[in-house]
Design an enzyme around this catalytic site. Sequence first.
Site, PDB file in Angstrom:
ATOM      1  N   GLU C 266       0.746  -1.339   0.027  1.00 22.11           N
ATOM      2  CA  GLU C 266       0.097  -0.103   0.058  1.00 22.11           C
ATOM      3  C   GLU C 266       0.955   1.170  -0.045  1.00 22.11           C
ATOM      4  OE1 GLU C 266      -3.327  -0.078  -0.117  1.00 22.11           O
ATOM      5  OE2 GLU C 266      -3.658  -2.135   0.272  1.00 22.11           O
ATOM      6  N   CYS C 300      -3.040   8.492   2.541  1.00 20.95           N
ATOM      7  CA  CYS C 300      -2.448   8.040   1.327  1.00 20.95           C
ATOM      8  C   CYS C 300      -3.581   8.276   0.444  1.00 20.95           C
ATOM      9  CB  CYS C 300      -2.280   6.636   1.296  1.00 20.95           C
ATOM     10  SG  CYS C 300      -3.474   5.483   2.275  1.00 20.95           S
TER      11      CYS C 300
END
Lengths: 508, 508, 508, 508
Positions: C266, C300
């Site tokens: 990720e 993110c």
Amino acid sequence: MGFDRKEYEFLGEIGLGPTNVGCFIDGKWKASGSEVSSVNPSNNQAIAKIREASMGDYEEGMRACSEAAKTWMNIPAPKRGEIVRQIGEAFRAKLEHLGRLVSLEMGKILAEGIGEVQEIIDMCDYAVGLSRQLNGSIIPSERPEHMMLEVWNPLGIVGVITAFNFPCAVLGWNACIALVCGNCVVWKGAPTTPLVTIAVTKLVAEVLAKNNLPGAIFSSFCGGAEIGQAIAKDTRIPLVSFTGSSKVGLMVRQTVSERFGKCLLELSGNNAIIVMDDADIALAVRSILFAAVGTAGQRCTTCRRLYLQESIYENALDQLVEAYKQVRVGDPLEKGTLVGPLHTRASRESFEKGIGTIKSQGGKILVGGSVMESEGNFVQPTIIEITPDASVVKEELFAPVLYVMKFKSLEEAIEMNNSVPQGLSSSIFTRRPEVIFKWIGPCGSDCGIVNVNIPTNGAEIGGAFGGEKATGGGREAGSDSWKQYMRRSTCTINYGNELPLAQGINFG
Amino acid sequence: MGFDRKEYEFLGEIGLGPTNVGCFIDGKWKASGSEVSSVNPSNNQAIAKIREASMGDYEEGMRACSEAAKTWMNIPAPKRGEIVRQIGEAFRAKLEHLGRLVSLEMGKILAEGIGEVQEIIDMCDYAVGLSRQLNGSIIPSERPEHMMLEVWNPLGIVGVITAFNFPCAVLGWNACIALVCGNCVVWKGAPTTPLVTIAVTKLVAEVLAKNNLPGAIFSSFCGGAEIGQAIAKDTRIPLVSFTGSSKVGLMVRQTVSERFGKCLLELSGNNAIIVMDDADIALAVRSILFAAVGTAGQRCTTCRRLYLQESIYENALDQLVEAYKQVRVGDPLEKGTLVGPLHTRASRESFEKGIGTIKSQGGKILVGGSVMESEGNFVQPTIIEITPDASVVKEELFAPVLYVMKFKSLEEAIEMNNSVPQGLSSSIFTRRPEVIFKWIGPCGSDCGIVNVNIPTNGAEIGGAFGGEKATGGGREAGSDSWKQYMRRSTCTINYGNELPLAQGINFG
Amino acid sequence: MGFDRKEYEFLGEIGLGPTNVGCFIDGKWKASGSEVSSVNPSNNQAIAKIREASMGDYEEGMRACSEAAKTWMNIPAPKRGEIVRQIGEAFRAKLEHLGRLVSLEMGKILAEGIGEVQEIIDMCDYAVGLSRQLNGSIIPSERPEHMMLEVWNPLGIVGVITAFNFPCAVLGWNACIALVCGNCVVWKGAPTTPLVTIAVTKLVAEVLAKNNLPGAIFSSFCGGAEIGQAIAKDTRIPLVSFTGSSKVGLMVRQTVSERFGKCLLELSGNNAIIVMDDADIALAVRSILFAAVGTAGQRCTTCRRLYLQESIYENALDQLVEAYKQVRVGDPLEKGTLVGPLHTRASRESFEKGIGTIKSQGGKILVGGSVMESEGNFVQPTIIEITPDASVVKEELFAPVLYVMKFKSLEEAIEMNNSVPQGLSSSIFTRRPEVIFKWIGPCGSDCGIVNVNIPTNGAEIGGAFGGEKATGGGREAGSDSWKQYMRRSTCTINYGNELPLAQGINFG
Amino acid sequence: MGFDRKEYEFLGEIGLGPTNVGCFIDGKWKASGSEVSSVNPSNNQAIAKIREASMGDYEEGMRACSEAAKTWMNIPAPKRGEIVRQIGEAFRAKLEHLGRLVSLEMGKILAEGIGEVQEIIDMCDYAVGLSRQLNGSIIPSERPEHMMLEVWNPLGIVGVITAFNFPCAVLGWNACIALVCGNCVVWKGAPTTPLVTIAVTKLVAEVLAKNNLPGAIFSSFCGGAEIGQAIAKDTRIPLVSFTGSSKVGLMVRQTVSERFGKCLLELSGNNAIIVMDDADIALAVRSILFAAVGTAGQRCTTCRRLYLQESIYENALDQLVEAYKQVRVGDPLEKGTLVGPLHTRASRESFEKGIGTIKSQGGKILVGGSVMESEGNFVQPTIIEITPDASVVKEELFAPVLYVMKFKSLEEAIEMNNSVPQGLSSSIFTRRPEVIFKWIGPCGSDCGIVNVNIPTNGAEIGGAFGGEKATGGGREAGSDSWKQYMRRSTCTINYGNELPLAQGINFG
């Protein structure tokens, strides 16, 4: 104002008293039907009184429920899951008390009473996860600028009619799934286990109240056939889940079908265990014992037929008879008891009558065969040696009576297993892969539950529970059982400006 | 010895002659019932003669089929898929001829006749892939050294009773799936489309023969209600798939239920299109036209009810009436025809009678409304302006008659859509996402098919086809429809030496 | 012996003190690495001290973990689910305290801190349900007397390396799934959030202890790059789940690949919002604000690029600038604060440096653009007007900096959205179905998360979370993400006596 | 202008001549690289000449392919399925010829050559069905008026690099799935099997042309490492499917990872068969023979390690040695041959060198061990008795060399099976359920293929094919392998007017 007996006082902990209101409608406890007593099957004396639902109560409840359905179905599924999670927590907190009540009112031993409540808790945990997985599909469309979706929507209201032998677990199987799927639940428990019905409903009701949700999302009626029939006929209830005998179940199905409603049926079982000559006999004997005498033979998955391969017939039977002799029958709440009373006086009579018929058909009693002298409904766990053509073997006698028969080949054993109208559970004991895979294959057992080296009873919630043929074809608990509680829409969305037709048809 | 008319000679290419044997039993063509004629709906003259099945033929066929079932269910699914692939190839080779026959005998236009055969071919292609994907599940067991499996096995025999309006596609939906699932198929086509039944059966029979398989895997009977009833009652047939009216379907269901069999029902539709004020009217009008007059209004998915939002009511209706005026009614095999005859003289009479009732309930004919003078069963595509409370609106008149009504809000339109007993198909025209998603959501259309910006008819095979409520609840073709053609076994295998119980119960 | 500040005393409630041991190995708290301080980003003063892991600690921990793996993988999945359920309950009991700690140590506002802990709780609930649904498949075999199974087994040990911005939720996503799948978890939290790491580990450790399970099932190391690299290189760890920058993530992947291990990555996002001219501007502005300044731009999924269609450019931008002016920056624990400090002094410097580069590339500051005078790491939420070809637009600046650009057509906007190396999240605001379906279709957004009318951030756990391209391709949380935490075996069992070969091959 | 040998003339039937153009780019056959010869491994003489691709050809091809991708991905999946169906028909029509070519150019026996082509046909049939089942999901959202979708979209272009041992089947596994998923395919076949590459490409090309589709949808390059590397580096190719050695595969993965592309790897196998003392020895011996000498030991699934339980060691080994002695090595096109030549001269040398190393590590040759005197690359099928600690046992020698070892317990056998770097296939022979279920469970074989009572090779297409550890982790053919050929988007659509946030967060 207390209970007749001191040992009933724990009932206060789960919201019960000497007299109780048997209806939860529109979020309120009220009832205007007749007053009945809940009876302890160990002594046939009343535990407490209950006011049942009148038809007026039913109608009032259903009106509220229909309203509540509009609210509930619009709450996102994961939020519904959160409610079911809280319901699970509520049961967890009362596991012991509720298990004790089940044992007291139904008559099963305490370990089984608690196990039954545990099953609801497991179902709640499972349903919480499911609330984020009630997945529809996006299916490739053959037409450009079209999207095809398979969407699952709530049905609205699910009617649940349960039986005395699992006075709360079956509600749990149905309600947990029905609720996360977005349906209100209308429950009619067994007429002889109203205290369990009320105690369970109270736990659910408290969670709804705490979350400021309409109580009518969960509506509960103590009552008998009249209420059951009302549910079957009610066009506001698209799905009726019914647990009971094949005979009554068929009537329910025909009634519900008349109005184009749907049924989920869990009806009679008449379950067999097959023991092959290579089996672990000790394991088989322990399994048969649990399967045949557990819950005093009153599970739908109770083993009623035992097929032993001829070379191990004597040996296995001897061990089984020996094991039966050790079984302690008695107060289900007492430590060490393995078999409690039958649930009602009528069941006891039915057992007696059944033994008579069995004898008349040539059945030979190897152990047991009598009712026991007592205030309660105790009967002896019974083994009968009989020929496969006796007609009693094809019927479900709801008592701890096991028919033993002999077979030569696997094929013969499977044919015998499949030769009854019912198709719920079945089990084989063997150590050969080819036998295992044939047993579970196209020419094997025709039941919904097909076990190997375990009893016919004691299903896990992760699988789908239910049976074929006269058992009714429904599936509850795990796998994709949830789909029965929803309606499926096949949606094709054209987001372009053209109108192409399927199969490439040109029209005009 | 040839056909009466030269234009029928193509029938020879698909195995038909002036007289035909209407039964394929035990791999042989034989029939001992009465002789009937297949009639051309364009002129009500006989095309050819057919000897129907007697009850003796039925019994002989079923005995052979029961035997064949043991063979077929043991052939691995991908090998069964290979047979279905060859069946698809056989249809592909005869697409034009068979499509022409469908058009000739049923009365639908040639493009639709060919489209119907194409749908079988698509189903074959789909089923071949499916033959490697009839997946069961391995479900985590809560017990150590136990494995839980969900296994899908064949049912054995599937009975398929189809209707005249899709004389072969519906067989294709059912048979392709039933066959790869391991079932033999027993088919009774509509009494008025025996030539299609025979021609289709011949193609399947040839493939079976070429592969040295028992012909009885696919058994086919021309005949009427007597054969249908025999299928419904036959305990050798665990699943009956029936397509027809809600009234007959209900009778079939009750009969099959009595013996604890299963039904897959595709019954009456009474399908609505809703046009919102923001819709692309031109797109909507073309869709309504196809949905309402296609197949002369004799599809189960035909649009019979049209709801127009008030602000666009006049405009949309004007355009629709204009479009109706362009529709060419005539010989379905002729290029340019959009609407062929109704299928039978009785249908034509039913149309006439229906128009009378409509008028008596205040319906105003905007276009059409009359039968057409001819030898055949031609009627005029008809638009009726009517109020939603007229009782005719709740019934399925199997003819090209469209009721137009007005609505104010989306909520009102959805309520109207859902207000009939049937629940097959529905469609909305709009360009607003919030409308689309409400329409397909819990408070939207209650139908099995919920479309957006396309007609109510013309489903793709990849989705599940079928409807709710009086439409019967069955699902055919794609998605997980195949599960209905198999039986599910929940299998728990203990491969250890211990006997742990579910829910952690201790017994003994 | 207490904390420096009274407001830190709540830390005692979750097992923390002024000095802490940063390693949970073999069920014991011990650490022999260097001592570091956890720093409050609001004032850059130490909260407490932590002893980090040495490489010796790591090795000791991994040895114990390898042993524990043998135990854990053999516990039935639903029983593992019960442990995860208890872990969820432990978090639920400490929700407020733990949320407060996240806010204190990481710097995000309290609502987000609590939301992050809630996400772990949600994950636990979800994983419990999943523990009965880690289903394998039974696939039809083309060979008679063969059964084909797809079985999922545990990997053994899963390494989880998390980042400062979600100091506990990302652990939750991974650990909940990894644990029910039968894997031990080895966790290295961010070096700057050791208190969260320790507090979370303590809750898990207590549950393991209470259930008499080896503590090494969950092993946790406070530490830096050295421990991270050890995990990447460790052949005992078949799967490494890494959250962090694309640059470091690539290094981790290459290291893990060298030893043929697997990665779940990720990595960086650089997420865009597109606002079409038909959008609900008010809804868009509120969404952009949350997406761009939430967590001070350190998610993110933070929106870093904003594309406005030209006709609404001015209007939307004006409203957004106005909204930015209302944002309160300050102590994240204080009510009313929307934006806390950046996490570290280095982040603050990086912001300053970034603004310089932006200006040098022609970026025009519309609002914000400066660091704020304070002891802490506060910076101003910033909007930059810039041209799409500026290279800064293609990079992830981990701070509340939003680039605004103009576009003409949907196609152009999608191209811009897809023009960066990263592929995590994206969002469009529109009310047109054709735009929605294009956006989510083959020629639409190339990101892993493709939203409509909601921000780029704020994912639900039921879907799969993760991104394409330089974001690394991993998927966490819902959908079938669990499959990454297991190994798949395709098993074919021959239970017959013959040896037929696939593809019908004859050999010998 | 004909072929050198008459027996090559059949090549004309599949579009080949004495000289051939080795590149299909932008729908045209053209090539400007160097000219190479395809060599017959039975005699090391040239069959025909091929002009390979230059880097210019590659670039031209890729540009066209990128354009074609835009077209192909927008064609509905079922329509793409129809193209793949036609491709399958094209192969079916040339099954014999193409199988013969595979045998001629690769060296495997004819039955295996034809079996390999059949596998492509099976894959086409399978992919056609799949084209209507590339299903996304609709996942319940926790937010009202939100819909969460998991959508699968095409990647664009898939690069496929295949190896000599399956010169066309592996292309089939990849291309059939890649194409229905909406991707263009760029194929580089093995440098030593260019004729198969060209013949296969021609069949595909014809179908594309017949359907008026861009030829560049399928682009094919004969060539070597330079082309392979170009594919690995090409950012226009999101997925590279590579079949070959672990060593080269790792390089490909690292190269593709650098640019954040994805790999699907099918690398080295080093597969073991375990024979338990209760096994059907005859069945085991036949299986081992097929697994070890089939395709002259050049399958990735070839059995290279044999573990025999000590009590049956002598007996089983004697039978196996006896069986080896019957094996006919020779011209693969001749009837009766079981083992053809190794593919190249280099393979033969590698065999010789390998035998030397084996001897030096204490391996004892029980049968075979020598190259055979001939023009071709024939070697003797070889059995080696060796100790498990010899390092050769951990490596893949691509030749018919089988290491035999002894074991005591199941646990020891499993440990030995799992002790090599590779993890492709494995097999056990036993008749005990507890052994079977342990073998396929968490502590069993760590391979991707875990068989029981069948060889290590000969996979069916319905399951997922591929292996763990140094085998690379990819999965091809059936199950959900198709997901690797698509990108997943998690889409949340807000169709309401509110902005509720996940995890119930309040922001502002």
